[in-house]
Scaffold this active site. Structure first.
Site, short mmCIF file in Angstrom:
data_model
loop_
_atom_site.label_atom_id
_atom_site.label_comp_id
_atom_site.label_asym_id
_atom_site.label_seq_id
_atom_site.Cartn_x
_atom_site.Cartn_y
_atom_site.Cartn_z
N HIS A 28 1.93 4.69 -2.86
CA HIS A 28 2.10 6.14 -2.66
C HIS A 28 3.53 6.56 -3.02
O HIS A 28 3.74 7.57 -3.72
CB HIS A 28 1.83 6.49 -1.20
CG HIS A 28 0.43 6.26 -0.74
ND1 HIS A 28 -0.67 6.70 -1.43
CD2 HIS A 28 -0.06 5.62 0.36
CE1 HIS A 28 -1.78 6.37 -0.78
NE2 HIS A 28 -1.44 5.70 0.31
N HIS A 70 0.83 -1.21 0.00
CA HIS A 70 0.00 0.00 0.00
C HIS A 70 0.87 1.26 0.00
O HIS A 70 0.68 2.16 -0.85
CB HIS A 70 -0.91 -0.01 1.23
CG HIS A 70 -1.81 1.18 1.32
ND1 HIS A 70 -3.10 1.18 0.84
CD2 HIS A 70 -1.61 2.43 1.85
CE1 HIS A 70 -3.65 2.36 1.06
NE2 HIS A 70 -2.77 3.13 1.68
N GLU A 71 1.80 1.33 0.93
CA GLU A 71 2.65 2.52 1.02
C GLU A 71 3.60 2.64 -0.17
O GLU A 71 3.93 3.74 -0.58
CB GLU A 71 3.44 2.50 2.34
CG GLU A 71 2.57 2.53 3.59
CD GLU A 71 1.65 3.73 3.66
OE1 GLU A 71 1.98 4.78 3.05
OE2 GLU A 71 0.59 3.63 4.31
#
Length: 454
Positions: A26, A22-23
């Site tokens: 980003h 997920h990170e």
């Protein structure tokens, strides 16, 4: 104790993988659009490990609390920014760039789910054939014409190879007040259509036992009471029981099948049992004393032995969902989409009260699922990862401040009105978001504790 440690270990592995992916979404998009990334952290709190790559301006951190993570980007709202780096600050980026960076986290979760499903659908996902057992009287399954022995092939337009696929498709349709057609094979050859009317007045469905609520029981074959593997040092081993032994009687009563044998063992912790068995054509007697085991259901007996499934029985009830390279990818995309919509519909039905909030799970339940799925093998654990990754992606896209979806909602307002949402409004939204998330976590933790002690 070992099972608790196993659950905690695989929970940390699962959460670590999901948060990192997920990170990384980003992080990767931020780098691509030219934003300076100061820190990439998996976990919160005190850093346990940190490092920088060669010629890399980003600090990579593994922190103490593995229940989240973050990507810290250069931003004027969080501190002074040197004039020469203003063009690399997040808040100076275009609306499209900021939207892409924020949306990338959930999108990468969906990409991970697709990749996992793609892999395991090529390997093959084993399950039990959806063969219907007894039908409860006065149930909607009985009203819909279901019969013992029906093999469910389709629920609506969804092909169902295993009970898992059938149950998931039924769960999806149960969220709407509609009639669904279920195609079955009658007597194994004749294709018939049954019906389930989810708009039936007064129908109450228990999602945790959906099949039972519909009046459908799974066909469970009679399994001979033949021993498979014996755990060294266990009660069976101490009694001289060996793999391949066929259990005939216990205290003079016929054993019949494995289900009855399991019941006898579980209800006779530390009681002496006289067991008659057959080994290589010879009948013999052994004394067996099941060990006492404490579980959340209470104390039960255990002997440390597994069942030996007859090969023909396994072949008759086992089913495998497997595809080729390209077909598996298409199926993985469809499955990820369907599971995302199902998750969203479940959440929506919780909000309007149609689905109980008892279905919410917190970290304790998720850890238990992680441990149990890992114990079933790679495919089961990978499937669990894909499902949690989808849930994480969907939850993060909800328009709740503090979540990615909340930021995207602010960007939508910015696009409509042509200016950035005021900082005061964002702060107020942040407080509301914290309160909502805290409420959800309290309910989830309550459900976890209730399941443990209930």
């Amino acid at each position: 104790m070992a099972s608790i440690l196993s659950s905690v270990f695989f929970f940390i592995i699962a959460i670590g993988v999901l948060i990192t992916v997920h990170e990384f979404g980003h992080f990767w998009v931020a780098r691509k659009v030219g934003v300076k990334v100061i820190r990439f952290s998996v976990g919160f709190g005190k850093p346990l490990f940190s490092w920088r790559g060669a010629n890399d301006e980003t600090e990579y951190v593994i922190a103490m609390l593995p229940l989240g993570g973050y990507v810290q980007m250069l931003d004027e709202r969080e501190g002074d920014v040197a004039p020469e780096e203003l063009d690399r600050a997040f808040n100076r980026q275009s609306l499209a760039s900021r939207t892409a960076i924020v949306a990338a986290g959930p999108i990468f979760n969906f990409i991970l789910a697709i990749a996992i499903y793609w892999l395991i659908l090529m390997i093959g996902v084993s399950g039990v054939k959806p063969i219907v057992g007894d039908i409860n009287e006065a149930s909607i399954a009985a009203a819909g014409g279901f019969q013992r022995g029906d093999v469910i092939t389709h629920v609506g337009d969804t092909k169902t190879v295993t009970w898992g696929m059938a149950a998931m498709a039924l769960l999806d349709h149960s969220l709407g007040d509609e009639m669904v057609e279920v195609r079955v094979l009658e007597d194994g050859v004749v294709s018939k259509t049954r019906q389930l009317d989810f708009s039936t007045p007064g129908l109450e469905l228990e999602r945790k036992n959906l099949l039972g609520s519909l009046g459908i029981n799974i066909m469970r074959p009679q399994i001979p009471a033949r021993i498979g593997e014996v755990t060294p040092g266990g009660a069976a081993d101490k009694a001289g029981i060996m793999g391949g032994d066929l259990l005939l009687t216990v205290d003079g009563e016929l054993v019949g099948d494995w289900g009855k044998w399991v019941h006898v063992v579980r209800t006779n912790a530390e009681n002496r049992l006289q067991v008659e068995l057959e080994r290589d054509g010879r009948v013999m007697m052994v004394d067996l004393r099941p060990a006492r085991l404490s579980t959340k259901e209470g104390e039960i007996g255990r002997i440390g032995a597994t069942v030996q499934y007859p090969k023909e029985l396994f072949e008759a009830f086992n089913a495998v969902e497997r595809y080729g390279f390209f077909a598996a990818f298409n199926a993985a995309v469809v499955k990820t989409w369907d599971m995302s919509l199902l998750t969203l519909r479940m959440l929506g039905n919780m909000v309007i009260g149609k689905v109980s909030v008892d279905n919410l799970s917190g970290p304790i339940s998720i850890a238990q699922y992680a441990g149990s799925s890992a114990g079933m093998g790679f495919v089961a654990f990978a499937g669990f990862l894909a499902l949690i990754s989808i849930s994480l992606g969907v939850l993060n896209l909800l328009p709740i401040p503090m979540l990615d979806g909340g930021h995207l909602f602010y960007y939508l307002i910015e696009w409509i009105k042509g200016s950035v949402v005021s900082e005061a409004t964002q702060m107020m939204g942040q407080r509301v978001g914290i309160a909502l998330l805290a409420l959800v976590m309290i309910v989830a933790f309550y459900n976890d504790i209730d399941r443990l002690v209930g």
